[in-house]
Scaffold this active site. Structure first.
Site, PDB file in Angstrom:
ATOM      1  N   GLU A 234       0.880  -1.405   0.105  1.00 35.26           N
ATOM      2  CA  GLU A 234       0.024  -0.053  -0.191  1.00 35.26           C
ATOM      3  C   GLU A 234       0.874   1.325   0.077  1.00 35.26           C
ATOM      4  O   GLU A 234       0.677   2.093   0.864  1.00 35.26           O
ATOM      5  CB  GLU A 234      -0.970   0.193   1.157  1.00 35.26           C
ATOM      6  CG  GLU A 234      -1.980  -1.067   1.055  1.00 35.26           C
ATOM      7  CD  GLU A 234      -3.033  -1.099   2.076  1.00 35.26           C
ATOM      8  OE1 GLU A 234      -4.221  -0.314   1.879  1.00 35.26           O
ATOM      9  OE2 GLU A 234      -3.081  -1.467   3.455  1.00 35.26           O
ATOM     10  N   HIS A 235       1.826   1.212  -0.998  1.00 43.41           N
ATOM     11  CA  HIS A 235       2.696   2.644  -1.180  1.00 43.41           C
ATOM     12  C   HIS A 235       3.285   2.296  -2.560  1.00 43.41           C
ATOM     13  O   HIS A 235       3.151   1.514  -3.203  1.00 43.41           O
ATOM     14  CB  HIS A 235       3.607   2.673  -0.046  1.00 43.41           C
ATOM     15  CG  HIS A 235       4.702   1.336  -0.123  1.00 43.41           C
ATOM     16  ND1 HIS A 235       4.506   0.373   0.736  1.00 43.41           N
ATOM     17  CD2 HIS A 235       5.728   1.091  -0.954  1.00 43.41           C
ATOM     18  CE1 HIS A 235       5.507  -0.399   0.545  1.00 43.41           C
ATOM     19  NE2 HIS A 235       6.414  -0.020  -0.619  1.00 43.41           N
ATOM     20  N   ALA A 236       3.863   3.717  -2.826  1.00 42.19           N
ATOM     21  CA  ALA A 236       4.821   3.381  -4.018  1.00 42.19           C
ATOM     22  C   ALA A 236       6.125   4.176  -3.559  1.00 42.19           C
ATOM     23  O   ALA A 236       6.442   4.708  -2.634  1.00 42.19           O
ATOM     24  CB  ALA A 236       4.238   4.392  -5.206  1.00 42.19           C
ATOM     25  N   ARG A 281       1.727  -0.334  -5.115  1.00 37.11           N
ATOM     26  CA  ARG A 281       1.440  -1.641  -5.019  1.00 37.11           C
ATOM     27  C   ARG A 281       1.048  -2.282  -3.692  1.00 37.11           C
ATOM     28  O   ARG A 281       0.936  -1.401  -2.652  1.00 37.11           O
ATOM     29  CB  ARG A 281       2.984  -2.449  -4.907  1.00 37.11           C
ATOM     30  CG  ARG A 281       3.943  -2.301  -3.838  1.00 37.11           C
ATOM     31  CD  ARG A 281       4.424  -1.073  -3.629  1.00 37.11           C
ATOM     32  NE  ARG A 281       5.075  -0.452  -4.904  1.00 37.11           N
ATOM     33  CZ  ARG A 281       6.164  -0.848  -5.414  1.00 37.11           C
ATOM     34  NH1 ARG A 281       7.028  -1.554  -4.572  1.00 37.11           N
ATOM     35  NH2 ARG A 281       6.656   0.070  -6.392  1.00 37.11           N
TER      36      ARG A 281
END
Length: 320
Positions: A234-236, A281
Site C-alpha cells: 500500500e505504497h509507491a 503496490r
C-alpha cells in the site's frame, strides 16, 4: 439561470427530526432520522431505516431497506449500502450493542464504495474509495480503496477495474509465461520466468542481477507470517525498484500506475514480478506458509515512500 432546488421528500409515515436534510433527498415510510443526523443532496433512504444522531451522510447516497446507521458513522458521496446491512459494535467499543453511552468509534465509508445486502461492518473500520463489499461479508478490518472483499471474515479477492481477479491458492495464472520477460498492462511492470532445473537430487532456479533482475540489489527483505486478512505494501517508491518472488506458498500483488491496474498471483519459485518506481503496490491473500522475498535497488529511506494514494496520483500526473 440558477438550477431549481428540489425540496426534500419525507414520506408521511416516516419520522424525520433532522433539519439538515439536503435538497432532493427522499426518506421513505417507516424510516427514522434523529435530530443530530445530517444528510446531503439527492440521497435515497428506503423504508425501515434508522439514522442516529452524529451520522453524517454525503450526496447521492442510497440506503436500501432495513439499514441502521449508528452514531459516529461518516459516509462520503455516491455510496451504496444494500438491504439489511448492519454496523456491529465490537469488544473494542467497551459496551454492548444497543448501549448508547458512547462515544462510538468513528466508522468511515468513503466515496463510491458499495456494500452488499446483509453485510456486517464492525465499527471503527474504514471502507476505502470504490471498494466493493460482497453480500453477507463480515468486515472486521479496514478495506483498502478499490478492493473487492467477500466472506466471513472478509478477505480481499481482487481489485476494481484491474482487468483480472485473483484466484485462490493452487491456481497458477503465471504458469503459461514464456521463459524470460513479459510486459503487463501497468507501465513498467514486468513478469519474469526464471530457468528451473529439475533433478532427482532437488530442483534449482536461478536469476542474475542486472540480467533477469533488472538492477543490482542493495538490500533484500522477506515478508512472513502474514495473517490472511492483512494487506501489505500500500505504497509507491520515488526511486527504489523492487523484484518480488514468493519462495513458499502464494500471495497476490496488485499494481497500479495511476491509470491502469492489474492483479497477479505469485505461487512458484521460478516466477517473479518487477516493480519500477512510480507504481502503487498492495500485497494480499497470503497463504499461511507464504514467504515473499523482495530485492530492492536502494537502501531503506523513509523519504522514498509515497503512502497516500492521492499524493501518488498527483506525483505521477494522473490526478490534478
Amino acid at each position: 439561470m440558477l438550477a431549481e432546488t428540489k425540496p426534500a421528500m419525507v414520506h408521511r409515515l416516516a419520522d424525520c427530526q433532522s433539519a439538515n436534510v439536503g435538497s432532493g433527498t427522499k426518506i421513505w415510510q417507516f424510516s427514522i432520522v434523529h435530530s443530530g443526523a445530517r444528510l446531503g443532496e439527492d440521497c435515497n433512504v428506503c423504508s425501515h431505516c434508522l439514522i442516529d444522531d452524529d451520522v453524517v451522510i454525503g450526496a447521492r447516497v442510497t440506503l436500501k431497506n432495513g439499514v441502521e446507521l449508528p452514531a459516529g458513522l461518516r459516509i462520503s458521496d455516491d455510496v451504496f449500502i444494500g438491504p439489511n446491512v448492519s454496523f456491529a459494535a465490537s469488544l473494542a467499543d467497551g459496551f454492548a450493542e444497543g448501549d448508547r453511552r458512547g462515544p462510538f468509534r468513528e466508522t468511515r465509508i468513503l466515496a463510491r464504495a458499495s456494500i452488499g445486502g446483509g453485510a456486517v461492518i464492525h465499527r471503527g473500520v474504514t471502507i476505502g474509495e470504490n471498494a466493493m463489499i460482497g453480500a453477507g461479508a463480515v468486515v472486521r478490518l479496514s478495506v483498502p480503496r478499490n478492493a473487492i472483499v467477500v466472506g466471513n471474515p472478509a478477505r480481499i479477492i481482487g481489485y476494481q477495474d484491474d482487468g483480472s481477479r485473483s484466484p485462490g491458492p493452487g491456481l497458477d495464472p503465471l504458469g503459461d509465461l514464456p521463459l524470460g520477460v513479459t510486459p503487463t498492462g501497468v507501465k513498467g511492470v514486468t513478469l519474469h520466468r526464471m530457468p528451473l532445473v529439475e533433478d532427482i537430487r532437488g530442483n534449482l532456479t536461478v536469476g542474475e542481477f542486472e540480467g533477469m533482475v533488472p538492477f543490482r540489489a542493495a538490500r533484500y527483505f522477506m515478508v512472513v507470517n502474514v495473517p490472511s486478512l492483512e494487506t501489505r505494501g500500500e505504497h509507491a517508491h520515488r526511486l527504489c525498484e523492487e523484484f518480488l518472488i514468493c519462495v513458499t506458498g502464494s500471495c497476490s500483488v496488485m499494481v497500479d500506475d495511476g491509470v491502469n491496474r492489474q492483479t497477479f498471483r505469485l505461487n512458484a519459485i521460478d516466477r517473479g514480478i518487477y516493480l519500477p518506481p512510480g507504481v502503487w503496490r498492495t500485497h494480499f491473500g497470503y497463504t499461511s506458509d507464504a514467504i515473499l522475498l523482495v530485492f530492492a535497488s536502494h537502501r531503506y529511506d523513509p523519504s522514498d515512500y509515497i503512502r497516500d494514494y492521492d499524493d501518488f496520483r498527483r506525483e505521477v500526473g494522473s490526478l490534478p
